[in-house]
Design a protein around this motif. Structure first.
Motif, PDB file in Angstrom:
ATOM      1  N   THR A   1      -5.031  12.285 -26.667  1.00 17.54           N
ATOM      2  CA  THR A   1      -5.380  13.433 -25.821  1.00 17.54           C
ATOM      3  C   THR A   1      -6.654  13.159 -25.023  1.00 17.54           C
ATOM      4  O   THR A   1      -6.739  13.446 -23.812  1.00 17.54           O
ATOM      5  N   ASP A   2      -7.643  12.557 -25.698  1.00 19.77           N
ATOM      6  CA  ASP A   2      -8.897  12.248 -25.006  1.00 19.77           C
ATOM      7  C   ASP A   2      -8.675  11.223 -23.899  1.00 19.77           C
ATOM      8  O   ASP A   2      -9.245  11.339 -22.796  1.00 19.77           O
ATOM      9  N   LEU A   3      -7.838  10.191 -24.173  1.00 13.15           N
ATOM     10  CA  LEU A   3      -7.562   9.170 -23.152  1.00 13.15           C
ATOM     11  C   LEU A   3      -6.860   9.762 -21.939  1.00 13.15           C
ATOM     12  O   LEU A   3      -7.161   9.424 -20.790  1.00 13.15           O
ATOM     13  N   ALA A   4      -5.898  10.664 -22.200  1.00 15.80           N
ATOM     14  CA  ALA A   4      -5.218  11.319 -21.082  1.00 15.80           C
ATOM     15  C   ALA A   4      -6.199  12.147 -20.252  1.00 15.80           C
ATOM     16  O   ALA A   4      -6.158  12.112 -19.003  1.00 15.80           O
ATOM     17  N   GLU A   5      -7.075  12.859 -20.936  1.00 13.92           N
ATOM     18  CA  GLU A   5      -8.063  13.648 -20.196  1.00 13.92           C
ATOM     19  C   GLU A   5      -9.016  12.754 -19.410  1.00 13.92           C
ATOM     20  O   GLU A   5      -9.344  13.038 -18.249  1.00 13.92           O
ATOM     21  N   LEU A   6      -9.450  11.642 -20.027  1.00 17.84           N
ATOM     22  CA  LEU A   6     -10.359  10.732 -19.329  1.00 17.84           C
ATOM     23  C   LEU A   6      -9.674  10.066 -18.138  1.00 17.84           C
ATOM     24  O   LEU A   6     -10.288   9.882 -17.075  1.00 17.84           O
ATOM     25  N   ALA A   7      -8.400   9.683 -18.316  1.00 19.11           N
ATOM     26  CA  ALA A   7      -7.682   9.088 -17.196  1.00 19.11           C
ATOM     27  C   ALA A   7      -7.537  10.071 -16.049  1.00 19.11           C
ATOM     28  O   ALA A   7      -7.674   9.706 -14.868  1.00 19.11           O
ATOM     29  N   GLU A   8      -7.238  11.310 -16.370  1.00 21.33           N
ATOM     30  CA  GLU A   8      -7.127  12.329 -15.324  1.00 21.33           C
ATOM     31  C   GLU A   8      -8.478  12.547 -14.627  1.00 21.33           C
ATOM     32  O   GLU A   8      -8.538  12.661 -13.392  1.00 21.33           O
ATOM     33  N   ARG A   9      -9.545  12.548 -15.412  1.00 19.45           N
ATOM     34  CA  ARG A   9     -10.873  12.688 -14.809  1.00 19.45           C
ATOM     35  C   ARG A   9     -11.209  11.491 -13.935  1.00 19.45           C
ATOM     36  O   ARG A   9     -11.808  11.631 -12.861  1.00 19.45           O
ATOM     37  N   LEU A  10     -10.757  10.263 -14.405  1.00 19.75           N
ATOM     38  CA  LEU A  10     -11.016   9.060 -13.610  1.00 19.75           C
ATOM     39  C   LEU A  10     -10.268   9.116 -12.290  1.00 19.75           C
ATOM     40  O   LEU A  10     -10.830   8.786 -11.230  1.00 19.75           O
ATOM     41  N   ARG A  11      -9.000   9.521 -12.324  1.00 20.01           N
ATOM     42  CA  ARG A  11      -8.238   9.634 -11.074  1.00 20.01           C
ATOM     43  C   ARG A  11      -8.865  10.673 -10.144  1.00 20.01           C
ATOM     44  O   ARG A  11      -8.900  10.490  -8.928  1.00 20.01           O
ATOM     45  N   ALA A  12      -9.326  11.769 -10.728  1.00 21.11           N
ATOM     46  CA  ALA A  12      -9.935  12.801  -9.887  1.00 21.11           C
ATOM     47  C   ALA A  12     -11.234  12.314  -9.260  1.00 21.11           C
ATOM     48  O   ALA A  12     -11.549  12.642  -8.106  1.00 21.11           O
ATOM     49  N   ARG A  13     -12.020  11.535  -9.994  1.00 23.75           N
ATOM     50  CA  ARG A  13     -13.296  11.060  -9.472  1.00 23.75           C
ATOM     51  C   ARG A  13     -13.125   9.894  -8.504  1.00 23.75           C
ATOM     52  O   ARG A  13     -13.861   9.761  -7.531  1.00 23.75           O
ATOM     53  N   VAL A  14     -12.122   9.025  -8.825  1.00 23.59           N
ATOM     54  CA  VAL A  14     -11.932   7.857  -7.951  1.00 23.59           C
ATOM     55  C   VAL A  14     -11.434   8.293  -6.589  1.00 23.59           C
ATOM     56  O   VAL A  14     -11.905   7.841  -5.545  1.00 23.59           O
ATOM     57  N   GLY A  15     -10.427   9.147  -6.572  1.00 22.02           N
ATOM     58  CA  GLY A  15      -9.926   9.661  -5.305  1.00 22.02           C
ATOM     59  C   GLY A  15      -9.315   8.554  -4.451  1.00 22.02           C
ATOM     60  O   GLY A  15      -8.382   7.861  -4.851  1.00 22.02           O
ATOM     61  N   ASN A  16      -9.843   8.363  -3.255  1.00 20.83           N
ATOM     62  CA  ASN A  16      -9.309   7.371  -2.313  1.00 20.83           C
ATOM     63  C   ASN A  16      -9.529   5.935  -2.768  1.00 20.83           C
ATOM     64  O   ASN A  16      -8.868   5.031  -2.264  1.00 20.83           O
ATOM     65  N   PHE A  17     -10.457   5.757  -3.734  1.00 26.03           N
ATOM     66  CA  PHE A  17     -10.674   4.397  -4.213  1.00 26.03           C
ATOM     67  C   PHE A  17      -9.448   3.846  -4.949  1.00 26.03           C
ATOM     68  O   PHE A  17      -9.258   2.647  -5.032  1.00 26.03           O
ATOM     69  N   GLY A  18      -8.639   4.747  -5.501  1.00 27.99           N
ATOM     70  CA  GLY A  18      -7.409   4.281  -6.146  1.00 27.99           C
ATOM     71  C   GLY A  18      -6.465   3.631  -5.155  1.00 27.99           C
ATOM     72  O   GLY A  18      -5.886   2.573  -5.406  1.00 27.99           O
TER      73      GLY A  18
END
Length: 492
Positions: free
Chosen positions: A128-145
Motif C-alpha cells: 500500500t505504501d509503495l502504491a501511494e509513493l508511486a502515485e505521489r512520484l508520478r504526480a510530482r514528476v509530471g512532464n518529466f515522465g
C-alpha cells in the motif's frame, strides 16, 4: 505371570515336576509331609510365572520345604512387582516427555504463525505504501515522465545506430553511455543527457570525415593483420585497396570474401594511393549492406554456368560461328585487295578470282564468242563457291541459336515446376535455379544469334560484291570481244 495375573502353565508345571520329583517336606513339627499334587502344581506355576516376568537372577538353591518354597515364591513375586512398577514408571516418563515435546512444538508453531501473520500484514502495508509513493512520484514528476520515456527511446535507438555504425570501428567503446541510459529505471542526470547529445553530434560530424587509422583486419583465410584502414564517413571501410565489413556483435573488421566489381575496386585503390585532395569514390549509404549485396550478385562465369549444358552448347556454337565469320571476312578482304590489284594490271594473275577468270578469257579469246561466254560463266561459277564458302553454316548457326535458347527455357521451366511439385512454393530460392537456366539460355541464344546474323550479312555482302565484280568484268570482256569481232567483219 503375564500382565499382572498369575496364569498357571501346564507345560511348565509338568516340566518342574519331572525335573524335581515331589519329595518329603518337613512340617512345622519336623515330621515329614508330602505335598499334594494340586498345591504343588499351583506353587510351581506361581514361581515359574514370577521368574519369567522378572529380570534374570542368579540361580538359587532348590527349596526343600513348603515354607522355603513359599518364601521363594514371595520373593519372586515382589521382584516381579518392582520390575512392573519400574516399567510403568518408564512408560509414564516417556509419555510425559512426548507430551512436553508436543507442547513445545505447538508453542513454536503458534509463534511462527504469529510471525507469518505479522510479515503478511507488513507486506500488505508495504504494498500500500509503495502504491501511494508511486502515485505521489508520478504526480510530482509530471512532464518529466514523458521526458524519461523519450530519452530511453532515443538512447535505445542510438545504441543500435552506434553499434551498426562504421565509426565504431575507430571508437569501439562509445556506446556505453547510451546503453546505460536505455536500461536506466530513473530519470537521467544532466551529465548523461549531455553525453547522449555529444554522441549524436559526434556521429553526425564523423559521417562527413575521411579518416585513416590503424586497426586489426581479418582476411578471408582467418589471418589477422594490423594495418591502416581508411574510413569514408559512416559508409565504407577500405584496407589495402579492398573493401571491409564490420561485425556489429564482435566489432571485428573483415575483408569481404568476394569483392565488388572491378570499377569499385579501382576507386578503392585510387583512394589508398591518393596523393591529391579529391578522389572519386563510391559511397554506400546503407553502411555496407548494399556493398555486401553486390558481392552476392553473380558474375559472368556464374551466369554462364546457370545456363547449363544448353548454354554451353550455344556458346560453343557462337564461338565456332564467330571464328568462321572472322576467317571469311579476312579471306574476302584479302581476295578484294588482290582483285583490285588485278584491275590495275593487264597481266592475269592466278592468285585472285579475277586473274583466274582473265586467264580463261586469254586462253579462249580466239574461239567462238558464245563458247567464250560460256567458258567465262563457268569460271565465275567455279569462283563463286570459293567466295561464298561456309556462309550456309553461319546462317544455320544464326537460326539454331535462338531455338537452343528456347529449348533451354523449356528445360528450365520443367525444372522449376518439378521443384514446385516436390517442395511447394514456400521457398522461392528452390525455383531460382530453373528460372535462371530458362532466362540465361534465352539470353545466350539471342546474344549468339544476333551477332551471327550481322556477320553473315557482312560476309554475304562482301562475297556478293566480289562475284558481281567478276560478272561485271566478264560481261565487259565479252562486249569488247564482240566489238573486236564486228570491227574485223567477222560474224559473231
Amino acid at each position: 505371570m503375564r500382565g499382572d495375573r498369575l496364569v498357571p502353565s501346564r507345560y511348565s508345571v509338568s516340566r518342574r515336576v519331572r525335573r524335581g520329583r515331589p519329595r518329603a517336606l518337613t512340617g512345622a513339627l519336623g515330621s515329614p509331609l508330602r505335598v499334594g499334587g494340586a498345591a504343588a502344581v499351583l506353587l510351581l506355576a506361581v514361581a515359574s510365572g514370577a521368574r519369567e516376568d522378572s529380570e534374570p537372577a542368579a540361580p538359587a538353591e532348590q527349596p526343600d520345604t513348603v515354607l522355603q518354597l513359599l518364601e521363594f515364591i514371595r520373593v519372586e513375586a515382589q521382584e516381579g512387582s518392582r520390575a512392573n512398577r519400574a516399567r510403568v514408571e518408564r512408560f509414564r516418563d516417556a509419555r510425559d516427555e512426548r507430551r512436553r515435546m508436543l507442547e513445545d512444538v505447538s508453542r513454536e508453531l503458534a509463534t511462527e504463525r504469529d510471525r507469518s501473520d505479522s510479515f503478511n500484514r507488513r507486506y500488505e502495508r508495504n504494498e500500500t505504501d509503495l502504491a501511494e509513493l508511486a502515485e505521489r512520484l508520478r504526480a510530482r514528476v509530471g512532464n518529466f515522465g514523458e521526458l524519461f520515456g523519450v530519452v530511453r527511446d532515443v538512447a535505445g535507438n542510438t545504441v543500435g545506430e552506434v553499434l551498426d555504425s562504421l565509426v565504431s570501428a575507430q571508437y569501439p567503446d562509445r556506446a556505453d553511455v547510451a546503453r546505460r541510459m536505455a536500461q536506466a529505471d530513473e530519470l537521467p542526470g544532466l551529465g548523461d543527457l549531455r553525453g547522449l547529445q555529444l554522441m549524436l553530434l559526434e556521429e553526425m560530424a564523423q559521417s562527413g570525415q575521411v579518416v585513416r587509422f590503424t586497426a586489426e583486419v581479418t582476411d578471408p583465410a582467418g589471418r589477422k593483420t594490423l594495418g591502416e584502414v581508411i574510413r569514408i564517413g559512416a559508409f565504407n571501410l577500405v584496407h589495402d585497396g579492398k573493401f571491409l565489413t564490420r561485425d556489429p556483435d564482435s566489432g571485428a573488421l573483415q575483408t569481404l570474401p568476394r569483392q565488388p566489381p572491378r570499377r569499385f575496386l579501382a576507386m578503392a585503390e585510387d583512394l589508398t594511393d591518393a596523393s591529391v585532395d579529391t578522389v572519386a569514390m563510391a559511397v554506400d549509404p546503407t553502411r555496407g549492406r548494399l556493398l555486401e549485396m553486390l558481392t552476392h550478385a553473380p558474375d559472368l562465369p556464374e551466369r554462364i554456368r546457370q545456363g547449363g549444358y544448353v548454354g554451353y552448347t550455344i556458346i560453343g556454337m557462337g564461338v565456332v560461328g564467330l571464328v568462321i565469320a572472322l576467317w571469311r571476312l579476312v579471306a574476302l578482304q584479302g581476295a578484294d585487295r588482290r582483285l583490285r590489284a588485278q584491275l590495275r594490271s593487264s597481266t592475269p594473275n592466278a592468285d585472285n578470282p579475277l586473274g583466274r577468270v582473265l586467264g580463261v578469257y586469254a586462253e579462249h579469246r580466239s574461239g567462238n564468242l558464245d563458247a567464250l561466254a560460256l567458258k567465262l560463266d563457268e569460271a565465275i561459277m567455279r569462283e563463286a563457291p570459293r567466295l561464298e564458302r561456309y556462309q550456309g553454316i553461319l546462317k544455320v548457326f544464326a537460326a539454331v541459336a535462338p531455338l537452343l535458347g528456347l529449348l533451354g527455357t523449356v528445360v528450365g521451366m520443367i525444372i522449376t515446376f518439378q521443384q514446385l511439385t516436390l517442395f511447394g512454393t514456400g521457398d522461392p530460392k528452390l525455383m531460382a535455379g530453373g528460372i535462371s537456366q530458362a532466362l540465361m539460355t534465352t539470353v545466350l541464344g539471342l546474344v549468339v544469334a544476333i551477332p551471327l546474323v550481322l556477320l553473315h550479312s557482312v560476309v554475304s555482302s562482301a562475297s556478293h560484291r566480289l562475284v558481281e565484280i567478276l560478272e561485271e568484268q566478264s560481261g565487259g570482256l565479252i562486249a569488247r570481244r564482240a566489238e573486236d569481232a564486228l570491227g574485223d567483219g567477222q560474224p559473231g
